[in-house]
Write an enzyme that holds these catalytic residues in place. Structure first.
Site, PDB file in Angstrom:
ATOM      1  N   LYS A 119      45.665  46.551  36.215  1.00 37.22           N
ATOM      2  CA  LYS A 119      44.576  46.440  37.476  1.00 37.22           C
ATOM      3  C   LYS A 119      44.436  46.892  38.529  1.00 37.22           C
ATOM      4  O   LYS A 119      45.713  47.739  39.583  1.00 37.22           O
ATOM      5  CB  LYS A 119      44.352  44.908  38.002  1.00 37.22           C
TER       6      LYS A 119
HETATM    7  P1  NAD Z   1      29.734  42.885  38.129  1.00 39.77           P
HETATM    8  O1  NAD Z   1      29.925  42.476  39.328  1.00 39.77           O
HETATM    9  O2  NAD Z   1      28.520  43.560  37.455  1.00 39.77           O
HETATM   10  O3  NAD Z   1      29.125  41.523  38.434  1.00 39.77           O
HETATM   11  C1  NAD Z   1      29.215  40.084  39.396  1.00 39.77           C
HETATM   12  C2  NAD Z   1      28.066  38.863  38.665  1.00 39.77           C
HETATM   13  O4  NAD Z   1      28.974  37.585  39.721  1.00 39.77           O
HETATM   14  C3  NAD Z   1      27.605  39.276  40.241  1.00 39.77           C
HETATM   15  O5  NAD Z   1      25.966  38.380  39.844  1.00 39.77           O
HETATM   16  C4  NAD Z   1      27.445  38.417  40.914  1.00 39.77           C
HETATM   17  O6  NAD Z   1      26.456  38.026  42.180  1.00 39.77           O
HETATM   18  C5  NAD Z   1      28.573  37.398  41.123  1.00 39.77           C
HETATM   19  N1  NAD Z   1      28.915  36.139  41.665  1.00 39.77           N
HETATM   20  C6  NAD Z   1      30.384  36.604  43.010  1.00 39.77           C
HETATM   21  N2  NAD Z   1      30.749  35.796  43.317  1.00 39.77           N
HETATM   22  C7  NAD Z   1      29.684  35.005  43.037  1.00 39.77           C
HETATM   23  C8  NAD Z   1      30.054  33.453  43.012  1.00 39.77           C
HETATM   24  N3  NAD Z   1      30.826  32.795  44.155  1.00 39.77           N
HETATM   25  N4  NAD Z   1      29.236  32.708  42.525  1.00 39.77           N
HETATM   26  C9  NAD Z   1      28.369  32.691  41.212  1.00 39.77           C
HETATM   27  N5  NAD Z   1      28.652  34.130  41.278  1.00 39.77           N
HETATM   28  C10 NAD Z   1      29.027  34.966  42.075  1.00 39.77           C
HETATM   29  O7  NAD Z   1      31.305  41.876  37.223  1.00 39.77           O
HETATM   30  P2  NAD Z   1      31.565  41.545  35.598  1.00 39.77           P
HETATM   31  O8  NAD Z   1      32.250  43.341  35.626  1.00 39.77           O
HETATM   32  O9  NAD Z   1      30.167  41.098  35.422  1.00 39.77           O
HETATM   33  O10 NAD Z   1      32.497  40.588  35.657  1.00 39.77           O
HETATM   34  C11 NAD Z   1      32.412  39.481  35.995  1.00 39.77           C
HETATM   35  C12 NAD Z   1      34.182  38.705  35.761  1.00 39.77           C
HETATM   36  O11 NAD Z   1      34.206  38.868  34.218  1.00 39.77           O
HETATM   37  C13 NAD Z   1      35.254  39.159  36.140  1.00 39.77           C
HETATM   38  O12 NAD Z   1      35.700  37.998  36.519  1.00 39.77           O
HETATM   39  C14 NAD Z   1      35.581  40.155  35.293  1.00 39.77           C
HETATM   40  O13 NAD Z   1      37.261  40.925  35.807  1.00 39.77           O
HETATM   41  C15 NAD Z   1      35.611  40.149  33.845  1.00 39.77           C
HETATM   42  N6  NAD Z   1      35.493  40.492  32.950  1.00 39.77           N
HETATM   43  C16 NAD Z   1      34.634  41.825  33.297  1.00 39.77           C
HETATM   44  C17 NAD Z   1      34.724  42.978  32.038  1.00 39.77           C
HETATM   45  C18 NAD Z   1      34.118  44.761  32.537  1.00 39.77           C
HETATM   46  O14 NAD Z   1      34.052  44.577  31.138  1.00 39.77           O
HETATM   47  N7  NAD Z   1      32.832  44.556  33.595  1.00 39.77           N
HETATM   48  C19 NAD Z   1      35.220  42.940  30.959  1.00 39.77           C
HETATM   49  C20 NAD Z   1      36.302  41.702  31.311  1.00 39.77           C
HETATM   50  C21 NAD Z   1      36.215  40.913  32.035  1.00 39.77           C
END
Ligand code: NAD
Length: 448
Positions: free
Chosen positions: A132
């Protein structure tokens, strides 16, 4: 500056995460360790003991890089930033894991996320280790040119760890396909030729794969579909609430909507919206493109993130950040299925409470693995310079996720005979994954 930080947190004076960020990072790392220890204990109890030294090896990251680097801002000033890249384990193949841009990124958070990546890749049985990366920055506060300069400098700083056959980053919170394109271009400029396979989640035009942008959210819903079947809840009758409306949350919502489920609530960092009749997700995505938040969407009432987590729905999908469901709010969760779109959204204490309440938890390393599976497909296509159809990608992904889902169910059933609490699918999933990494380690042997 120093006065802002409690003495017990001995962070370098050169980089200064807030005490709250340090606390959250440590919480995530301790959660990852506690989960590991529980799974290792269950392996032992079920007649698959791991040697003490092997346990120590699996608990520790292989290598951690901290970089402090300058970026020239648009007004001519120079700002220092801190970034990280952690390789947790590389036994089963090149390390894989996203890059996060968020003000609260710390070494401990990145370390926890890297460890979860090792188990996730092993669980879905793709030939990767776990990594990561991250930069402590709020990307929304940078101009596009500043963001590009920061990304190219960070990519340069960590390029000694990146390689198409060694470590392959991808998007995570706060990063996107454009940022992956800059990373690919920077690395390619340094090596003198185009190297698409050094990073995944790229735009299609430069070696990205069909279906990657949607993959994590879509994968969440593929797994949720199996969980609903198990609970005999028809998709058309299912109600769903989603915390976080970024890459994962929005595409989980869109897939749920397309599958005929009712997404009744979603939220982002600014707050949430609720409509018991179901939200029109394509229109909501258009609203978010224009306003950069779900708030203010017509035909829905505002709710807080805490209210969303406590809604009486069939499926609750946390898809924001770690440590959202804690000992404090877990007693309020009314969902029948908790599908972890985010990494580490549930603390170990909350886990105990939810299992006790009979909530069916689909653990993160299974639930959101669609993203890394599609990334794997992108990497394979880049290495072969031969591209697949979206249909091929989605059907292969579904096969992998479904197989992993039923393997976890079978492992839970097996481990129950040795004292696992019924419904502790997280420990079952981790035990499966840890065993695979342990076996690979022993087969390779301890060098020299
Ligand atoms: P992103 O940046 O695209 O979106 C994050 C979202 O969460 C946004 O809508 C933001 O406003 C919201 N957010 C942030 N803090 C918040 C809070 N305190 N309360 C409520 N909402 C909040 O990120 P993403 O890529 O969608 O990732 C989200 C999660 O999924 C993370 O834990 C990430 O590690 C995990 N993840 C992502 C991927 C990927 O392919 N992008 C893959 C596996 C896991």
């Amino acid at each position: 500056m120093a006065a802002e930080h409690p003495m017990e947190v001995s962070y370098s004076a050169f980089y200064s995460p807030s005490p709250e960020a340090v606390r959250k990072g440590l919480q995530a790392w301790h959660a990852a360790l506690a989960q590991f220890d529980k799974a290792a204990h269950m392996l032992e109890a079920s007649g698959h003991p791991l040697k003490k030294g092997l346990i120590e090896f699996l608990r520790r990251p292989k290598r951690e890089l901290i970089v402090n680097f300058p970026v020239q801002m648009d007004d001519g000033s120079i700002r220092m930033f801190t970034g990280y890249r952690v390789h947790h384990n590389a036994v089963r193949g090149p390390t894989k894991g996203g890059i996060r841009y968020h003000p609260d990124v710390t070494l401990e958070e990145v370390r926890a996320l890297a460890m979860w990546m090792t188990w996730k890749c092993a669980l879905v049985n793709i030939p990767y280790g776990g990594a990561k990366g991250g930069v402590a920055v709020d990307p929304a506060k940078l101009s596009p040119r500043e963001l590009e300069r920061l990304t190219r400098r960070y990519a340069t700083e960590i390029s000694l760890l990146m390689h198409p056959g060694g470590d392959v980053p991808a998007p995570d919170v706060g990063t996107n396909p454009q940022i992956m394109a800059w990373i690919m271009d920077t690395y390619s400029m340094h090596t003198g030729f185009t190297q698409p396979a050094v990073v995944t989640g790229k735009p299609l035009e430069i070696g990205g794969t069909l279906g990657r942008v949607e993959a994590t959210g879509r994968g969440v819903m593929m797994v949720v579909a199996e969980a609903l079947k198990l609970h005999k809840i028809p998709m058309e009758q299912a109600t769903i609430a989603i915390q976080g409306f970024g890459n994962v949350g929005s595409y989980a919502a869109l897939t749920a909507y397309q599958m005929g489920a009712r997404v009744v609530a979603v939220s982002d960092v600014h707050g949430g919206i609720y409509n018991p009749e179901g939200l029109d997700i394509p229109r909501l995505m258009e609203h978010v493109r224009q306003h950069r938040t779900v708030r203010g969407f017509p035909e829905a009432e505002p709710i807080t993130n805490m209210e969303l987590l406590a809604l009486k729905v069939d499926v609750l999908i946390p898809a924001a950040l770690e440590n959202q469901i804690t000992a404090e709010n877990a007693p309020n969760v009314q969902a029948r299925i908790l599908a972890e779109g985010a990494n580490g959204p549930t603390t170990p204490e909350a886990d105990e409470i939810l299992i006790e309440k009979g909530v069916f938890i689909v653990p993160d390393i299974l639930c959101n693995a669609g993203g890394v599976v599609a990334s794997y497909f992108e990497w394979v296509q880049d290495l072969q310079s031969f591209f697949w159809t979206e249909e091929e990608i989605n059907s292969r992904m579904e096969r992998i996720l479904r197989r992993a889902f039923y393997e976890v169910l079978a492992k839970e059933e097996e481990l129950r005979r040795y004292g696992l609490k019924p419904g502790d699918y997280r420990t079952a999933a981790q035990a499966l994954a840890i065993w695979r990494v342990a076996q690979a380690t022993l087969i390779r042997g301890i060098y020299p």
